[in-house]
Write an enzyme that holds these catalytic residues in place. Structure first.
Site, PDB file in Angstrom:
ATOM      1  N   ASP A  92      -2.517  10.194   4.012  1.00 13.21           N
ATOM      2  CA  ASP A  92      -3.956   9.775   4.305  1.00 13.21           C
ATOM      3  C   ASP A  92      -4.573  10.747   5.079  1.00 13.21           C
ATOM      4  OD1 ASP A  92      -6.223   8.583   4.307  1.00 13.21           O
ATOM      5  OD2 ASP A  92      -5.413   6.884   5.719  1.00 13.21           O
ATOM      6  N   ASP A 121       1.590   6.137   5.564  1.00 11.09           N
ATOM      7  CA  ASP A 121       0.756   5.396   5.234  1.00 11.09           C
ATOM      8  C   ASP A 121       1.138   4.497   3.805  1.00 11.09           C
ATOM      9  OD1 ASP A 121      -1.609   4.083   5.439  1.00 11.09           O
ATOM     10  OD2 ASP A 121      -2.854   5.684   4.438  1.00 11.09           O
ATOM     11  N   GLU A 145      -9.453   4.165   2.478  1.00 11.30           N
ATOM     12  CA  GLU A 145      -9.047   3.985   1.067  1.00 11.30           C
ATOM     13  C   GLU A 145      -7.905   2.943   0.711  1.00 11.30           C
ATOM     14  OE1 GLU A 145      -7.778   5.447   3.670  1.00 11.30           O
ATOM     15  OE2 GLU A 145      -5.497   5.083   3.048  1.00 11.30           O
ATOM     16  N   LYS A 157       0.651  -1.077   0.082  1.00 15.65           N
ATOM     17  CA  LYS A 157       0.184   0.001  -0.158  1.00 15.65           C
ATOM     18  C   LYS A 157       0.829   1.293  -0.291  1.00 15.65           C
ATOM     19  CE  LYS A 157      -3.372   2.489   2.807  1.00 15.65           C
ATOM     20  NZ  LYS A 157      -4.093   2.649   4.150  1.00 15.65           N
ATOM     21  N   LYS A 208      -9.780  12.955   8.506  1.00 16.85           N
ATOM     22  CA  LYS A 208      -9.473  12.417  10.040  1.00 16.85           C
ATOM     23  C   LYS A 208      -9.291  13.541  10.818  1.00 16.85           C
ATOM     24  CE  LYS A 208      -6.474   8.624   8.427  1.00 16.85           C
ATOM     25  NZ  LYS A 208      -7.315   7.513   9.228  1.00 16.85           N
ATOM     26  N   ASP A 212     -12.016   7.260   3.854  1.00 14.12           N
ATOM     27  CA  ASP A 212     -10.842   7.161   4.593  1.00 14.12           C
ATOM     28  C   ASP A 212     -10.526   5.675   4.641  1.00 14.12           C
ATOM     29  OD1 ASP A 212      -8.678   7.569   6.254  1.00 14.12           O
ATOM     30  OD2 ASP A 212      -9.767   7.809   8.325  1.00 14.12           O
ATOM     31  N   ARG A 218      -7.779  -0.084   1.037  1.00 14.37           N
ATOM     32  CA  ARG A 218      -8.266  -1.497   0.132  1.00 14.37           C
ATOM     33  C   ARG A 218      -8.905  -1.088  -1.086  1.00 14.37           C
ATOM     34  NH1 ARG A 218     -12.868  -1.811   5.017  1.00 14.37           N
ATOM     35  NH2 ARG A 218     -11.003  -0.944   6.068  1.00 14.37           N
TER      36      ARG A 218
HETATM   37  N1  BES Z   1      -4.305   4.317   7.092  1.00 13.66           N
HETATM   38  C1  BES Z   1      -5.275   4.049   7.966  1.00 13.66           C
HETATM   39  C2  BES Z   1      -5.188   3.149   8.863  1.00 13.66           C
HETATM   40  C3  BES Z   1      -4.440   3.550  10.094  1.00 13.66           C
HETATM   41  C4  BES Z   1      -4.900   4.411  11.178  1.00 13.66           C
HETATM   42  C5  BES Z   1      -3.166   3.126  10.074  1.00 13.66           C
HETATM   43  C6  BES Z   1      -4.068   4.728  12.213  1.00 13.66           C
HETATM   44  C7  BES Z   1      -2.396   3.272  11.567  1.00 13.66           C
HETATM   45  C8  BES Z   1      -3.050   4.218  12.340  1.00 13.66           C
HETATM   46  C9  BES Z   1      -6.319   3.592   7.170  1.00 13.66           C
HETATM   47  O1  BES Z   1      -6.363   4.182   5.555  1.00 13.66           O
HETATM   48  C10 BES Z   1      -7.767   4.069   7.611  1.00 13.66           C
HETATM   49  O2  BES Z   1      -8.016   5.252   7.701  1.00 13.66           O
HETATM   50  N2  BES Z   1      -8.459   3.227   8.047  1.00 13.66           N
HETATM   51  C11 BES Z   1      -9.771   3.487   8.810  1.00 13.66           C
HETATM   52  C12 BES Z   1     -10.736   2.637   8.310  1.00 13.66           C
HETATM   53  C13 BES Z   1     -12.406   2.797   8.744  1.00 13.66           C
HETATM   54  C14 BES Z   1     -12.789   4.112   8.069  1.00 13.66           C
HETATM   55  C15 BES Z   1     -13.188   1.672   8.398  1.00 13.66           C
HETATM   56  C16 BES Z   1      -9.729   3.302  10.226  1.00 13.66           C
HETATM   57  O3  BES Z   1      -8.826   2.483  10.692  1.00 13.66           O
HETATM   58  O4  BES Z   1     -10.029   4.110  11.298  1.00 13.66           O
HETATM   59 ZN    ZN Z   2      -4.585   4.841   4.826  1.00 14.72          ZN
HETATM   60 MN    MN Z   3      -7.488   6.087   5.556  1.00 12.12          MN
END
Ligand code: BES
Ligand code: ZN
Ligand code: MN
Length: 491
Positions: free
Chosen positions: A267, A285, A346, A262, A274, A344, A348
């Protein structure tokens, strides 16, 4: 950092530092390895009883004529000591002596061995610990931190066969160098480490090791019909890149292993933005991509006879007038439609198209590496990478590579019961599955694009970097993936 292997008694060479390992009773292990004077000197110090009996602790004391300093490190009962204890102890030694003004260091390999231990593995920990300890974040400082002096580690070994030791040091060196590249890329600011920058590094690494790189730009990605990937990229002014590197050094008819990373270089969450605190950390990210590039360097340095394909979908995830919105429905390269309920989620969305692209290689296995979910950090914390797979033997191979390299990944369930959380009234699936089991439903989403081959997903959200005062990339899981690939050759 240099490593020399030497036979004979440790006192046959003067050194600025000598490391001596102690057991669980704070006694010198295999005292016969050392000369009388040095031993008497150390025993006199130990008799004072000042030294805490703590496994993994290293202390620096004044030495003698031969060795200006002596570092004492407790590794516990050598017959019972785990690989982790030994690695921790060597890391303490490395972290202690990197601060000293020295040119050379002597250490006895024999002290760290026992019948139950793999000599190769212990040797690998040696080189990894010393190279890792000297890593510096320096590229953006105008006043550069003083780089740690290159010093020579003379490793005394009196066994017959030094092959295991040599090979272990070589593997450890390549793994640490790969992991350091991964750290460097993660630590760079997102205004420098863009998708274009990652593509440049990919080309550079590929050309140093005789691999073939192809970079797809926006137009070419459109031609591939990667509608899901492009929907994430559309809110950013940075050009998206799809990076493909082929390293075909194995037997011609052997199916390749595909690694997918990825590569979200920042992000912000997109329209589902966020919160501000710690948002800077979302520069990490792209650590999946950085892991793929680091592993590329490691296997390049070792010129492993394997067929490996490296894929990196890379873009930013930002809010914008043109950004993808909650409710939008996009069509993935596989033809499946996705209702984006949270912009968010994204990772996947860019990975699913890379998974479909991987089908063309008829791969033996596909492994994606991604900082995918905050939920994975809640589930496993910062110690283990989340491991999800549609194949039991692949799960076992990755899990055991993690244990060997001490870069652990732990299996999580990927049962069908979770799939229905992704149901959508309007498209083939939604891109989120609710709060419950967030890292599992993310993996479930990916599994729908990985039906044509054996596949594993590594969620490195908790392991790729550390926060706080020591903020920085960890280089994980380069050791795990390198070990997995090295083990492949033996099969
Ligand atoms: N890059 C983030 C995941 C992440 C968050 C990694 C904090 C490390 C620390 C990912 O793109 C994301 O934002 N995931 C969301 C998914 C949710 C919206 C279903 C998450 O984990 O909050
Ligand atoms: Zn992300
Ligand atoms: Mn995200």
């Amino acid at each position: 950092m240099k490593f020399d292997i030497k036979k004979g008694p440790v006192n046959s060479k003067k050194a600025d530092v000598l490391t001596i390992a102690l057991n669980h009773r704070n006694q010198v292990i295999n005292p016969e390895l050392f000369d009388k004077d040095t031993l008497a000197h150390v025993k006199k110090f130990l008799a004072l009883g000042d030294l805490a009996n703590e496994v993994g602790k290293a202390s620096n004391i004044l030495g003698n004529e031969l060795f200006a300093r002596i570092v004492l490190v407790n590794i516990g009962d050598i017959e019972l000591a785990t690989n982790k204890q030994i690695f921790t102890a060597i890391k303490s030694v490395a972290n202690l002596i990197k601060q000293l003004n020295i040119k050379n260091h002597s250490i006895s390999f024999d002290q760290f061995l026992s019948t139950s231990k793999s000599y190769h593995q212990i040797a690998e920990y040696f080189s990894r610990a010393f190279i890792d300890a000297t890593y510096l974040i320096n590229s953006q400082k105008t006043t550069k931190k003083e780089p740690i002096k290159v010093f020579v580690n003379t490793i005394f070994y009196n066994g017959k066969d030094t092959n295991d030791l040599r090979l272990g040091l070589k593997h450890g060196t390549a793994i640490a160098n790969g992991a350091n590249l991964t750290k460097d890329l993660g630590n760079l600011p997102p205004n420098i480490c863009t998708p274009t920058y990652l593509a440049t590094i990919a080309k550079k690494v590929a050309s140093s090791y005789g691999m073939k790189a192809k970079i797809y730009d926006q137009k070419q990605i459109e031609k591939l019909k990667m509608g899901s990937f492009l929907s994430v990229a559309q809110g950013s002014r940075e050009a998206p890149k799809f990076i493909v590197v082929e390293s075909l050094k194995g037997p011609k008819n052997k199916k390749p292993i595909v690694l997918i990373g990825k590569g979200i270089t920042f992000d912000a969450g997109g329209i589902s933005i966020k919160p501000s605190p710690d948002m800077d950390e979302m520069k990490y990210d792209m650590c999946g991509a950085a892991t793929v590039l680091g592993t590329m360097k490691t296997i390049g340095e070792l010129s492993l006879p394997l067929n490996i394909i490296f894929l990196i979908p890379s873009c930013e995830n930002l809010p914008d007038g043109k950004a993808v919105k909650p409710g939008d429905i996009v069509k993935s390269m596989s033809g499946q439609t996705i209702e984006i309920l949270n912009t968010d989620a994204e990772g996947r969305l860019i990975l699913c198209d890379a998974l479909t692209y991987a089908e063309r290689y008829k791969p033996e296995a596909v492994i994606d590496i991604a900082t995918l979910t905050g939920a994975c950090v809640i589930a496993l914390g910062h110690h283990a990478t989340g491991l999800f797979s549609n194949d039991e033997s692949l799960t076992e191979e990755l899990k055991s590579a993690g244990i060997k390299s001490l870069d652990e990944a732990w299996p999580m369930p990927l049962w069908d019961e979770y799939q229905s959380q992704l149901n959508s009234n309007f498209a083939d699936m939604a891109n989120i599955g609710g709060r419950a089991a967030g890292s599992i439903t993310a993996a479930c989403f990916l599994s729908r694009f990985a039906k044509q081959y054996k596949w594993a997903h590594l969620d490195i959200a908790g392991t790729a970097w550390v926060s706080g005062k020591e903020k920085g990339g960890t280089g994980r899981p380069v050791p795990l993936l390198s070990q997995y690939l090295i083990d492949k050759i033996k099969k």
